[in-house]
Design a protein around this motif. Structure first.
Motif, mmCIF file in Angstrom:
data_model
loop_
_atom_site.group_PDB
_atom_site.id
_atom_site.type_symbol
_atom_site.label_atom_id
_atom_site.label_comp_id
_atom_site.label_asym_id
_atom_site.label_seq_id
_atom_site.Cartn_x
_atom_site.Cartn_y
_atom_site.Cartn_z
ATOM 1 N N UNK A 57 5.770 -5.376 5.478
ATOM 2 C CA UNK A 57 6.116 -6.599 4.756
ATOM 3 C C UNK A 57 4.998 -7.617 4.966
ATOM 4 N N UNK A 58 5.208 -8.814 4.464
ATOM 5 C CA UNK A 58 4.209 -9.875 4.636
ATOM 6 C C UNK A 58 3.924 -10.135 6.114
ATOM 7 N N UNK A 59 4.923 -9.976 6.954
ATOM 8 C CA UNK A 59 4.744 -10.208 8.398
ATOM 9 C C UNK A 59 3.654 -9.304 8.966
ATOM 10 N N UNK A 60 3.729 -8.010 8.665
ATOM 11 C CA UNK A 60 2.751 -7.062 9.200
ATOM 12 C C UNK A 60 1.335 -7.394 8.740
ATOM 13 N N UNK A 61 1.226 -7.831 7.496
ATOM 14 C CA UNK A 61 -0.097 -8.161 6.953
ATOM 15 C C UNK A 61 -0.659 -9.416 7.619
ATOM 16 N N UNK A 69 -7.639 -7.861 12.292
ATOM 17 C CA UNK A 69 -7.602 -6.451 11.931
ATOM 18 C C UNK A 69 -7.757 -6.313 10.415
ATOM 19 N N UNK A 70 -8.342 -5.220 9.990
ATOM 20 C CA UNK A 70 -8.593 -5.017 8.571
ATOM 21 C C UNK A 70 -7.309 -4.620 7.840
ATOM 22 N N UNK A 71 -7.110 -5.185 6.663
ATOM 23 C CA UNK A 71 -6.014 -4.765 5.789
ATOM 24 C C UNK A 71 -6.590 -3.933 4.662
ATOM 25 N N UNK A 72 -5.858 -2.917 4.218
ATOM 26 C CA UNK A 72 -6.376 -2.065 3.156
ATOM 27 C C UNK A 72 -5.810 -2.494 1.800
ATOM 28 N N UNK A 73 -6.573 -2.293 0.740
ATOM 29 C CA UNK A 73 -6.141 -2.720 -0.596
ATOM 30 C C UNK A 73 -4.788 -2.112 -0.963
ATOM 31 N N UNK A 116 -8.506 -12.651 -0.931
ATOM 32 C CA UNK A 116 -8.950 -11.381 -1.497
ATOM 33 C C UNK A 116 -8.117 -11.005 -2.721
ATOM 34 N N UNK A 117 -6.845 -11.358 -2.723
ATOM 35 C CA UNK A 117 -5.948 -11.004 -3.821
ATOM 36 C C UNK A 117 -6.280 -11.755 -5.117
ATOM 37 N N UNK A 118 -6.917 -12.899 -4.995
ATOM 38 C CA UNK A 118 -7.238 -13.696 -6.182
ATOM 39 C C UNK A 118 -8.104 -12.920 -7.174
#
Length: 279
Positions: A57-61, A69-73, A116-118
């Motif tokens: 969920x948003x919490x983990x991200x 830590x890196x988040x993946x697309x 990044x989402x923009x």
């Protein structure tokens, strides 16, 4: 990026987020909804029956952002059948809000992630929790605009001034680009003089300083029924007054946010009465 915010609960924030988001998708926009509310109402409204059981969920991200830590697309993103993507939240978000108090640059964690989402979406809508706590402040720091749903009743209107003051403080201190996109009147009972008088009072007091959306969202059980079905008002009751209200809102947002004029379709019927413009 639009934060849908009001510290008063029950004014239609989640319903507005869902139906505006899907309305924009019907107009050809690529849309992401972000649930910044520990109640998980957005996830439920989009067909997730038990958001507390979701693995990501948003919490983990946001925790990954905090820990560098890196988040993946595509991490945590769920695709809805009506053409939008969304990132759900659950009760764990309440714990993260407490933890943010001790984090450096705590107001900008959500902005770091959504930056990044923009590049991948035309519109990002953030469904804020009914408070002015740290998660809501994060949403307002990340956003370009705030859309304020206000129920046409005494107590929700009374709290509007505090929200506008908070938005002003964030604009001055944390996010100079933040603007109020407009106030949306919701749950308007057109049968009563009180609702009409309250709506008129809001326009009188705030209309010269803040945009008031031209159409309102009427009080209707149809809007509440969409949550149980996990789909938008456009599919549940496409010919009803609530669908008409959100259709009008979608058109107006396209204009105010600076997009080209695009007709919005509901069950194959085009509706467009606004020309390209801005504010």
């Amino acid at each position: 990026m639009i934060a849908i915010s009001n510290q008063k609960g029950g004014v239609g924030k989640t319903t507005t987020c869902v139906n505006l988001g899907i309305g924009l998708a019907r107009a050809g926009e690529k849309v992401l909804l972000v649930e910044a509310d520990a109640q998980g109402s957005l996830a439920v409204s989009l067909g997730i029956s038990e958001p507390d059981k979701l693995d990501v969920t948003l919490v983990n991200i946001l925790e990954k952002v905090i820990n560098d830590e890196e988040t993946w697309p595509g991490e945590g993103i769920i695709r809805h059948e009506e053409g939008i993507d969304f990132i759900p939240a659950n009760i764990e978000l309440a714990g993260l809000e407490t933890a943010l108090v001790n984090i450096m640059s705590r107001e900008t964690v959500m902005r770091q992630f959504l930056k990044e989402m923009r590049q991948r979406y035309d519109y990002i809508l953030i469904d804020c929790m009914p408070s002015l706590g740290m998660i809501t402040i994060n949403a307002l720091v990340a956003a370009d605009y705030v859309l304020v749903p206000v129920e046409a009743a005494y107590l929700p209107v009374k709290g509007l001034q505090q929200l506008i003051k908070t938005i002003g403080n964030i604009h001055r201190k944390l996010n100079p680009s933040l603007e109020i996109l407009g106030i949306l009147l919701t749950k308007v009972d057109r049968r009563t003089n009180f609702a009409r008088e309250t709506s008129a009072r809001i326009r009188e007091v705030y209309g010269e300083r803040v945009h008031i959306f031209g159409n309102c969202i009427p009080l209707s059980v149809r809007a509440a029924e969409t949550t149980a079905e996990g789909r938008s008002i456009y599919r549940h009751d496409p010919k009803g007054a609530v669908a008409e209200g959100y259709l009008s809102l979608t058109e107006e947002v396209l204009v105010l946010a600076g997009c080209v004029d695009k007709p919005v379709e509901v069950d194959g019927t085009e509706a467009s009465g606004l020309q390209k413009g801005g504010r």
